[in-house]
Design a protein around this motif. Sequence first.
Motif, PDB file in Angstrom:
ATOM      1  N   ALA A 134      38.801 -26.641 -24.185  1.00  0.00           N
ATOM      2  CA  ALA A 134      38.714 -25.232 -23.811  1.00  0.00           C
ATOM      3  C   ALA A 134      37.573 -24.528 -24.530  1.00  0.00           C
ATOM      4  O   ALA A 134      37.114 -24.966 -25.583  1.00  0.00           O
ATOM      5  CB  ALA A 134      40.029 -24.527 -24.129  1.00  0.00           C
ATOM      6  N   SER A 135      37.111 -23.440 -23.951  1.00  0.00           N
ATOM      7  CA  SER A 135      36.091 -22.592 -24.559  1.00  0.00           C
ATOM      8  C   SER A 135      36.466 -21.136 -24.312  1.00  0.00           C
ATOM      9  O   SER A 135      37.182 -20.810 -23.358  1.00  0.00           O
ATOM     10  CB  SER A 135      34.707 -22.849 -23.942  1.00  0.00           C
ATOM     11  N   ILE A 136      35.950 -20.287 -25.177  1.00  0.00           N
ATOM     12  CA  ILE A 136      36.057 -18.842 -24.980  1.00  0.00           C
ATOM     13  C   ILE A 136      34.654 -18.331 -24.685  1.00  0.00           C
ATOM     14  O   ILE A 136      33.750 -18.463 -25.517  1.00  0.00           O
ATOM     15  CB  ILE A 136      36.633 -18.130 -26.217  1.00  0.00           C
ATOM     16  N   LEU A 137      34.467 -17.789 -23.496  1.00  0.00           N
ATOM     17  CA  LEU A 137      33.208 -17.152 -23.138  1.00  0.00           C
ATOM     18  C   LEU A 137      33.303 -15.680 -23.480  1.00  0.00           C
ATOM     19  O   LEU A 137      34.261 -15.010 -23.087  1.00  0.00           O
ATOM     20  CB  LEU A 137      32.930 -17.319 -21.646  1.00  0.00           C
ATOM     21  N   GLU A 138      32.319 -15.185 -24.216  1.00  0.00           N
ATOM     22  CA  GLU A 138      32.254 -13.753 -24.490  1.00  0.00           C
ATOM     23  C   GLU A 138      30.956 -13.217 -23.890  1.00  0.00           C
ATOM     24  O   GLU A 138      29.869 -13.732 -24.168  1.00  0.00           O
ATOM     25  CB  GLU A 138      32.300 -13.483 -25.988  1.00  0.00           C
ATOM     26  N   ILE A 139      31.098 -12.216 -23.042  1.00  0.00           N
ATOM     27  CA  ILE A 139      29.950 -11.564 -22.421  1.00  0.00           C
ATOM     28  C   ILE A 139      29.732 -10.240 -23.122  1.00  0.00           C
ATOM     29  O   ILE A 139      30.618  -9.383 -23.153  1.00  0.00           O
ATOM     30  CB  ILE A 139      30.170 -11.356 -20.919  1.00  0.00           C
ATOM     31  N   LYS A 140      28.550 -10.085 -23.700  1.00  0.00           N
ATOM     32  CA  LYS A 140      28.231  -8.906 -24.501  1.00  0.00           C
ATOM     33  C   LYS A 140      27.100  -8.164 -23.811  1.00  0.00           C
ATOM     34  O   LYS A 140      26.009  -8.712 -23.632  1.00  0.00           O
ATOM     35  CB  LYS A 140      27.819  -9.324 -25.914  1.00  0.00           C
ATOM     36  N   SER A 141      27.369  -6.944 -23.424  1.00  0.00           N
ATOM     37  CA  SER A 141      26.381  -6.218 -22.641  1.00  0.00           C
ATOM     38  C   SER A 141      26.568  -4.719 -22.830  1.00  0.00           C
ATOM     39  O   SER A 141      27.689  -4.235 -22.996  1.00  0.00           O
ATOM     40  CB  SER A 141      26.524  -6.572 -21.161  1.00  0.00           C
ATOM     41  N   ALA A 142      25.460  -4.010 -22.764  1.00  0.00           N
ATOM     42  CA  ALA A 142      25.503  -2.554 -22.801  1.00  0.00           C
ATOM     43  C   ALA A 142      25.413  -1.966 -21.400  1.00  0.00           C
ATOM     44  O   ALA A 142      25.417  -0.749 -21.237  1.00  0.00           O
ATOM     45  CB  ALA A 142      24.356  -2.018 -23.659  1.00  0.00           C
ATOM     46  N   GLY A 143      25.331  -2.819 -20.376  1.00  0.00           N
ATOM     47  CA  GLY A 143      25.200  -2.344 -19.011  1.00  0.00           C
ATOM     48  C   GLY A 143      25.938  -3.246 -18.044  1.00  0.00           C
ATOM     49  O   GLY A 143      26.723  -4.111 -18.450  1.00  0.00           O
ATOM     50  N   PRO A 144      25.699  -3.087 -16.726  1.00  0.00           N
ATOM     51  CA  PRO A 144      26.394  -3.904 -15.729  1.00  0.00           C
ATOM     52  C   PRO A 144      25.932  -5.350 -15.758  1.00  0.00           C
ATOM     53  O   PRO A 144      24.824  -5.663 -16.199  1.00  0.00           O
ATOM     54  CB  PRO A 144      26.017  -3.225 -14.409  1.00  0.00           C
ATOM     55  N   TYR A 145      26.786  -6.244 -15.260  1.00  0.00           N
ATOM     56  CA  TYR A 145      26.440  -7.654 -15.182  1.00  0.00           C
ATOM     57  C   TYR A 145      25.445  -7.878 -14.034  1.00  0.00           C
ATOM     58  O   TYR A 145      25.535  -7.213 -12.999  1.00  0.00           O
ATOM     59  CB  TYR A 145      27.677  -8.513 -14.909  1.00  0.00           C
ATOM     60  N   PRO A 146      24.525  -8.833 -14.181  1.00  0.00           N
ATOM     61  CA  PRO A 146      23.630  -9.167 -13.069  1.00  0.00           C
ATOM     62  C   PRO A 146      24.412  -9.842 -11.942  1.00  0.00           C
ATOM     63  O   PRO A 146      25.477 -10.433 -12.179  1.00  0.00           O
ATOM     64  CB  PRO A 146      22.621 -10.114 -13.704  1.00  0.00           C
ATOM     65  N   PRO A 147      23.901  -9.795 -10.707  1.00  0.00           N
ATOM     66  CA  PRO A 147      24.648 -10.340  -9.560  1.00  0.00           C
ATOM     67  C   PRO A 147      25.039 -11.803  -9.702  1.00  0.00           C
ATOM     68  O   PRO A 147      26.136 -12.194  -9.294  1.00  0.00           O
ATOM     69  CB  PRO A 147      23.684 -10.129  -8.384  1.00  0.00           C
ATOM     70  N   TRP A 148      24.154 -12.638 -10.243  1.00  0.00           N
ATOM     71  CA  TRP A 148      24.487 -14.058 -10.355  1.00  0.00           C
ATOM     72  C   TRP A 148      25.678 -14.300 -11.278  1.00  0.00           C
ATOM     73  O   TRP A 148      26.472 -15.222 -11.058  1.00  0.00           O
ATOM     74  CB  TRP A 148      23.277 -14.863 -10.831  1.00  0.00           C
ATOM     75  N   LEU A 149      25.824 -13.465 -12.309  1.00  0.00           N
ATOM     76  CA  LEU A 149      26.946 -13.616 -13.225  1.00  0.00           C
ATOM     77  C   LEU A 149      28.243 -13.161 -12.550  1.00  0.00           C
ATOM     78  O   LEU A 149      29.287 -13.821 -12.662  1.00  0.00           O
ATOM     79  CB  LEU A 149      26.689 -12.809 -14.504  1.00  0.00           C
ATOM     80  N   VAL A 150      28.182 -12.057 -11.830  1.00  0.00           N
ATOM     81  CA  VAL A 150      29.349 -11.600 -11.073  1.00  0.00           C
ATOM     82  C   VAL A 150      29.782 -12.662 -10.074  1.00  0.00           C
ATOM     83  O   VAL A 150      30.974 -12.947  -9.910  1.00  0.00           O
ATOM     84  CB  VAL A 150      29.038 -10.270 -10.354  1.00  0.00           C
ATOM     85  N   ALA A 151      28.791 -13.286  -9.412  1.00  0.00           N
ATOM     86  CA  ALA A 151      29.097 -14.283  -8.385  1.00  0.00           C
ATOM     87  C   ALA A 151      29.816 -15.491  -8.963  1.00  0.00           C
ATOM     88  O   ALA A 151      30.808 -15.970  -8.395  1.00  0.00           O
ATOM     89  CB  ALA A 151      27.809 -14.715  -7.686  1.00  0.00           C
ATOM     90  N   VAL A 152      29.352 -16.016 -10.089  1.00  0.00           N
ATOM     91  CA  VAL A 152      29.988 -17.215 -10.641  1.00  0.00           C
ATOM     92  C   VAL A 152      31.366 -16.899 -11.203  1.00  0.00           C
ATOM     93  O   VAL A 152      32.301 -17.701 -11.074  1.00  0.00           O
ATOM     94  CB  VAL A 152      29.082 -17.893 -11.697  1.00  0.00           C
ATOM     95  N   LEU A 153      31.539 -15.729 -11.806  1.00  0.00           N
ATOM     96  CA  LEU A 153      32.869 -15.359 -12.296  1.00  0.00           C
ATOM     97  C   LEU A 153      33.851 -15.236 -11.137  1.00  0.00           C
ATOM     98  O   LEU A 153      35.006 -15.680 -11.232  1.00  0.00           O
ATOM     99  CB  LEU A 153      32.796 -14.039 -13.069  1.00  0.00           C
ATOM    100  N   SER A 154      33.395 -14.653 -10.038  1.00  0.00           N
ATOM    101  CA  SER A 154      34.261 -14.502  -8.869  1.00  0.00           C
ATOM    102  C   SER A 154      34.577 -15.856  -8.236  1.00  0.00           C
ATOM    103  O   SER A 154      35.724 -16.140  -7.871  1.00  0.00           O
ATOM    104  CB  SER A 154      33.593 -13.591  -7.830  1.00  0.00           C
ATOM    105  N   ALA A 155      33.552 -16.701  -8.113  1.00  0.00           N
ATOM    106  CA  ALA A 155      33.750 -18.003  -7.488  1.00  0.00           C
ATOM    107  C   ALA A 155      34.734 -18.873  -8.266  1.00  0.00           C
ATOM    108  O   ALA A 155      35.508 -19.630  -7.670  1.00  0.00           O
ATOM    109  CB  ALA A 155      32.409 -18.722  -7.351  1.00  0.00           C
ATOM    110  N   ARG A 156      34.726 -18.757  -9.577  1.00  0.00           N
ATOM    111  CA  ARG A 156      35.627 -19.561 -10.414  1.00  0.00           C
ATOM    112  C   ARG A 156      36.957 -18.868 -10.680  1.00  0.00           C
ATOM    113  O   ARG A 156      37.840 -19.443 -11.330  1.00  0.00           O
ATOM    114  CB  ARG A 156      34.944 -19.862 -11.766  1.00  0.00           C
TER     115      ARG A 156
END
Length: 416
Positions: free
Chosen positions: A352-374
């Motif tokens: 297992a892994s823990i993914l942490e996304i750190k951002s001060a703004g919205p996610y780029p489309p490719w990141l949204v797409a892979v999170l949704s697909a999985r």
Amino acid sequence: MTYDSVFKRVEKKYRLDAADRRAVEAAARPFMAVDAYGRSRITSLYLDTPERAAIARSVEKPLYKEKLRLRVYGAVLGAVLMEAFCGAPLVRNGAAPLSDDEVEARVARAVAVVGAAGSGAGDGWPAGGSGPAPAGDAQGSVGAGVPGAVSGVAEGARPGAAGAVGPSAAEILGGAWPVFFGIKKKYRGIVYKRRLALSLPAALAFVSGLSYELVCVRWPLAAGSGAAAALAPATRQIARELTAAMDRWLPLVPSMGIACDREAWAARLAGPGEREDREPAGVRGWGSAGVAAALLPSSDLRLTFDDRLVYCDCHECRVSGAVGAIGAAGGSAGRGAAAASDSWRPIIGASASILEIKSAGPYPPWLVAVLSARGLYPASFTKYGTAYQMAALHEEGPQVAKSSTFALPQPLFAIR
């Protein structure tokens, strides 16, 4: 060497199995790269009251919460940090702080104990277990020139990858390797971090009750490790905030050690002669520069993958006398090394892994797409909070754990 001392951003955690991680990394690779430090062993030591009042409040999800944390990079430095702070009682209670001799003796003893345990041979994962092999692509790694370096990867030199041999006692006492001491606050979903760099003896003395200015003069960081900024007005302001936070939670003691292997990813930058709107390999229909700008992550977006995540209950270690080396089971010190290894327990499964996304703004489309697909969604997961809950059940025993109405977070031992 510079490092970032103030952060304000949104941080979301996602629980990944091995296939999820491969998918996210594949999606990120055209736009991001593993940072210049590669795969690093990180050890964090959380401070709290003996009853762990701070984390008990935090897991209740209040509007505002805070944690005090010391952090180092490298397996051996992590073991030295734990031994120095937890190998003997340390309490900040408004009374006399540690003396100079006590501070230096604790550091020297910690280095000696860790060296005897052969901690450089391991990384804290229990014998027989193994974390996932590094799945990242180091090709095109971003260096220290990444703007902002906002996730804490530019804090100073790290002593190599996980399990690398660490510095000597003289180097640690001389401030060659920094310890990062900070407060992490969360208010209405926004994370605020304030931190500063100290030598290990200075960190010990500061936590025990000596003033920040005095410890910086007595045990300064070596040149190039952040020494120039140590007494700057902004840094001294952070020190005052840390002092106030420590005094809010008296008596303050070392509470829990958390260690993991981390890969941090940052946005790729155009190299000499390259355009920022170049078409990444494997991406079709890149189109105009406007589309490129929409797909590329902002420079403040960072992804971190944490695996081989373990915890050490400092209260239990002080009772048993088994603190010390991370991964000492791989060493040659016999009984003491095995005891030290046994004091570290897994928080998540081996794959297992823990993914942490750190951002001060919205996610780029490719990141949204892979999170949704999985089918990946943010999880309510904190390393210290989860370890605190696990330690409480471990202390009560298996029968209490079976009958308790308290529910452990789903991802402790398996992912989906």
